[in-house]
Scaffold this motif. Sequence first.
Motif, PDB file in Angstrom:
ATOM      1  N   LEU A 154       0.846  -1.187   0.000  1.00 40.06           N
ATOM      2  CA  LEU A 154       0.000   0.000   0.000  1.00 40.06           C
ATOM      3  C   LEU A 154       0.883   1.239   0.000  1.00 40.06           C
ATOM      4  CD1 LEU A 154      -2.757   1.443   0.394  1.00 40.06           C
ATOM      5  CD2 LEU A 154      -2.407   1.159   2.865  1.00 40.06           C
ATOM      6  N   VAL A 155       0.610   2.162  -0.904  1.00 39.92           N
ATOM      7  CA  VAL A 155       1.406   3.383  -1.002  1.00 39.92           C
ATOM      8  C   VAL A 155       0.468   4.545  -1.320  1.00 39.92           C
ATOM      9  CG1 VAL A 155       1.882   3.001  -3.456  1.00 39.92           C
ATOM     10  CG2 VAL A 155       3.454   4.406  -2.098  1.00 39.92           C
ATOM     11  N   GLN A 156       0.837   5.725  -0.857  1.00 41.64           N
ATOM     12  CA  GLN A 156       0.031   6.907  -1.120  1.00 41.64           C
ATOM     13  C   GLN A 156       0.267   7.413  -2.541  1.00 41.64           C
ATOM     14  OE1 GLN A 156       0.875   9.803   1.933  1.00 41.64           O
ATOM     15  NE2 GLN A 156      -0.510   8.813   3.384  1.00 41.64           N
ATOM     16  N   PRO A 157      -0.693   8.112  -3.111  1.00 40.20           N
ATOM     17  CA  PRO A 157      -0.470   8.715  -4.433  1.00 40.20           C
ATOM     18  C   PRO A 157       0.777   9.587  -4.423  1.00 40.20           C
ATOM     19  CG  PRO A 157      -2.770   8.846  -3.837  1.00 40.20           C
ATOM     20  CD  PRO A 157      -2.053   8.333  -2.617  1.00 40.20           C
ATOM     21  N   GLY A 158       1.555   9.459  -5.488  1.00 39.14           N
ATOM     22  CA  GLY A 158       2.823  10.179  -5.580  1.00 39.14           C
ATOM     23  C   GLY A 158       4.000   9.408  -5.023  1.00 39.14           C
ATOM     24  N   GLY A 159       3.733   8.301  -4.372  1.00 32.04           N
ATOM     25  CA  GLY A 159       4.786   7.500  -3.775  1.00 32.04           C
ATOM     26  C   GLY A 159       5.456   6.562  -4.764  1.00 32.04           C
ATOM     27  N   SER A 160       6.359   5.749  -4.223  1.00 30.77           N
ATOM     28  CA  SER A 160       7.148   4.836  -5.059  1.00 30.77           C
ATOM     29  C   SER A 160       7.155   3.432  -4.465  1.00 30.77           C
ATOM     30  CB  SER A 160       8.594   5.323  -5.166  1.00 30.77           C
ATOM     31  OG  SER A 160       8.667   6.591  -5.777  1.00 30.77           O
ATOM     32  N   LEU A 161       7.329   2.471  -5.342  1.00 27.96           N
ATOM     33  CA  LEU A 161       7.526   1.074  -4.956  1.00 27.96           C
ATOM     34  C   LEU A 161       8.478   0.448  -5.968  1.00 27.96           C
ATOM     35  CD1 LEU A 161       3.987  -0.409  -4.109  1.00 27.96           C
ATOM     36  CD2 LEU A 161       5.886  -0.106  -2.517  1.00 27.96           C
ATOM     37  N   ARG A 162       9.198  -0.570  -5.528  1.00 25.06           N
ATOM     38  CA  ARG A 162      10.015  -1.357  -6.453  1.00 25.06           C
ATOM     39  C   ARG A 162       9.598  -2.813  -6.359  1.00 25.06           C
ATOM     40  NH1 ARG A 162      16.519  -2.491  -6.889  1.00 25.06           N
ATOM     41  NH2 ARG A 162      16.061  -3.808  -5.084  1.00 25.06           N
ATOM     42  N   LEU A 163       9.162  -3.352  -7.474  1.00 24.43           N
ATOM     43  CA  LEU A 163       8.807  -4.755  -7.553  1.00 24.43           C
ATOM     44  C   LEU A 163      10.018  -5.560  -8.013  1.00 24.43           C
ATOM     45  CD1 LEU A 163       5.320  -4.542  -9.299  1.00 24.43           C
ATOM     46  CD2 LEU A 163       5.887  -4.289  -6.875  1.00 24.43           C
ATOM     47  N   SER A 164      10.103  -6.788  -7.523  1.00 27.79           N
ATOM     48  CA  SER A 164      11.169  -7.703  -7.921  1.00 27.79           C
ATOM     49  C   SER A 164      10.550  -8.998  -8.421  1.00 27.79           C
ATOM     50  CB  SER A 164      12.086  -8.005  -6.738  1.00 27.79           C
ATOM     51  OG  SER A 164      12.699  -6.833  -6.249  1.00 27.79           O
ATOM     52  N   CYS A 165      11.239  -9.626  -9.342  1.00 29.89           N
ATOM     53  CA  CYS A 165      10.822 -10.921  -9.877  1.00 29.89           C
ATOM     54  C   CYS A 165      12.071 -11.774  -9.999  1.00 29.89           C
ATOM     55  CB  CYS A 165      10.144 -10.737 -11.223  1.00 29.89           C
ATOM     56  SG  CYS A 165       9.719 -12.269 -12.074  1.00 29.89           S
ATOM     57  N   VAL A 166      12.169 -12.781  -9.132  1.00 27.61           N
ATOM     58  CA  VAL A 166      13.357 -13.622  -9.106  1.00 27.61           C
ATOM     59  C   VAL A 166      13.091 -14.906  -9.878  1.00 27.61           C
ATOM     60  CG1 VAL A 166      14.986 -14.850  -7.639  1.00 27.61           C
ATOM     61  CG2 VAL A 166      13.998 -12.683  -6.871  1.00 27.61           C
ATOM     62  N   GLY A 167      13.993 -15.232 -10.773  1.00 30.32           N
ATOM     63  CA  GLY A 167      13.883 -16.460 -11.543  1.00 30.32           C
ATOM     64  C   GLY A 167      14.710 -17.569 -10.920  1.00 30.32           C
ATOM     65  N   SER A 168      14.212 -18.782 -10.982  1.00 33.79           N
ATOM     66  CA  SER A 168      14.959 -19.936 -10.478  1.00 33.79           C
ATOM     67  C   SER A 168      14.809 -21.083 -11.460  1.00 33.79           C
ATOM     68  CB  SER A 168      14.463 -20.343  -9.095  1.00 33.79           C
ATOM     69  OG  SER A 168      13.097 -20.727  -9.151  1.00 33.79           O
ATOM     70  N   GLY A 169      15.683 -22.038 -11.343  1.00 31.06           N
ATOM     71  CA  GLY A 169      15.619 -23.187 -12.229  1.00 31.06           C
ATOM     72  C   GLY A 169      16.630 -23.119 -13.358  1.00 31.06           C
ATOM     73  N   ARG A 170      16.821 -21.942 -13.861  1.00 29.19           N
ATOM     74  CA  ARG A 170      17.832 -21.733 -14.894  1.00 29.19           C
ATOM     75  C   ARG A 170      17.999 -20.233 -15.099  1.00 29.19           C
ATOM     76  NH1 ARG A 170      16.148 -23.929 -20.560  1.00 29.19           N
ATOM     77  NH2 ARG A 170      18.051 -22.809 -21.106  1.00 29.19           N
ATOM     78  N   SER A 171      19.044 -19.842 -15.780  1.00 31.56           N
ATOM     79  CA  SER A 171      19.260 -18.432 -16.078  1.00 31.56           C
ATOM     80  C   SER A 171      18.263 -17.980 -17.142  1.00 31.56           C
ATOM     81  CB  SER A 171      20.682 -18.218 -16.589  1.00 31.56           C
ATOM     82  OG  SER A 171      20.831 -16.910 -17.097  1.00 31.56           O
ATOM     83  N   TYR A 172      17.756 -16.791 -16.994  1.00 30.44           N
ATOM     84  CA  TYR A 172      16.898 -16.249 -18.036  1.00 30.44           C
ATOM     85  C   TYR A 172      17.590 -15.157 -18.844  1.00 30.44           C
ATOM     86  CZ  TYR A 172      15.684 -12.541 -14.680  1.00 30.44           C
ATOM     87  OH  TYR A 172      15.719 -11.508 -13.784  1.00 30.44           O
ATOM     88  N   ARG A 173      18.909 -15.204 -18.797  1.00 32.20           N
ATOM     89  CA  ARG A 173      19.682 -14.281 -19.660  1.00 32.20           C
ATOM     90  C   ARG A 173      19.272 -14.487 -21.108  1.00 32.20           C
ATOM     91  NH1 ARG A 173      24.795 -11.957 -18.861  1.00 32.20           N
ATOM     92  NH2 ARG A 173      25.000 -13.158 -16.925  1.00 32.20           N
ATOM     93  N   GLY A 174      18.955 -13.396 -21.786  1.00 33.77           N
ATOM     94  CA  GLY A 174      18.537 -13.492 -23.174  1.00 33.77           C
ATOM     95  C   GLY A 174      17.041 -13.663 -23.363  1.00 33.77           C
ATOM     96  N   TYR A 175      16.318 -13.966 -22.261  1.00 33.14           N
ATOM     97  CA  TYR A 175      14.865 -14.056 -22.345  1.00 33.14           C
ATOM     98  C   TYR A 175      14.269 -12.647 -22.450  1.00 33.14           C
ATOM     99  CZ  TYR A 175      14.401 -18.971 -20.810  1.00 33.14           C
ATOM    100  OH  TYR A 175      14.426 -20.327 -20.719  1.00 33.14           O
TER     101      TYR A 175
END
Length: 124
Positions: free
Chosen positions: A10-31
């Motif tokens: 939850l964030v107020q209008p004008g605020g910031s967030l950073r989402l992360s998405c971690v891959g596992s199982g193999r490298s997704y370099r080039g995806y």
Amino acid sequence: VQLQASGGGLVQPGGSLRLSCVGSGRSYRGYTMGWFRQAPGKEREFVAASFRGTTSYYSESVKGRFTISRDNAKNTLYLQMNSLKPEDTAVYSCAADRGLILSSLRDGYQYDHWGQGTEVTVSS
């Protein structure tokens, strides 16, 4: 490839967030890696994508406010969201595909791998 998204909240209008998405199982370099979102009662929509790790693309609604980036060493995709608006409220999901062509970048159905969503609420 397994993807795990996090960072919503939850964030107020004008605020910031950073989402992360971690891959596992193999490298997704080039995806091609992308972020999509779905607001209540609405269809899923394209937010941003990193095409094969080279070029970034954004929807018009987030251009200039959101930045997509990736750290191949950490197998992680990020979405920095600034100047958030109430209309950014949605569940955000990350996706990946190895052979995606540029013309299909904004079509979620073309991505083979999906992570679970993380909820972002922008409200005062």
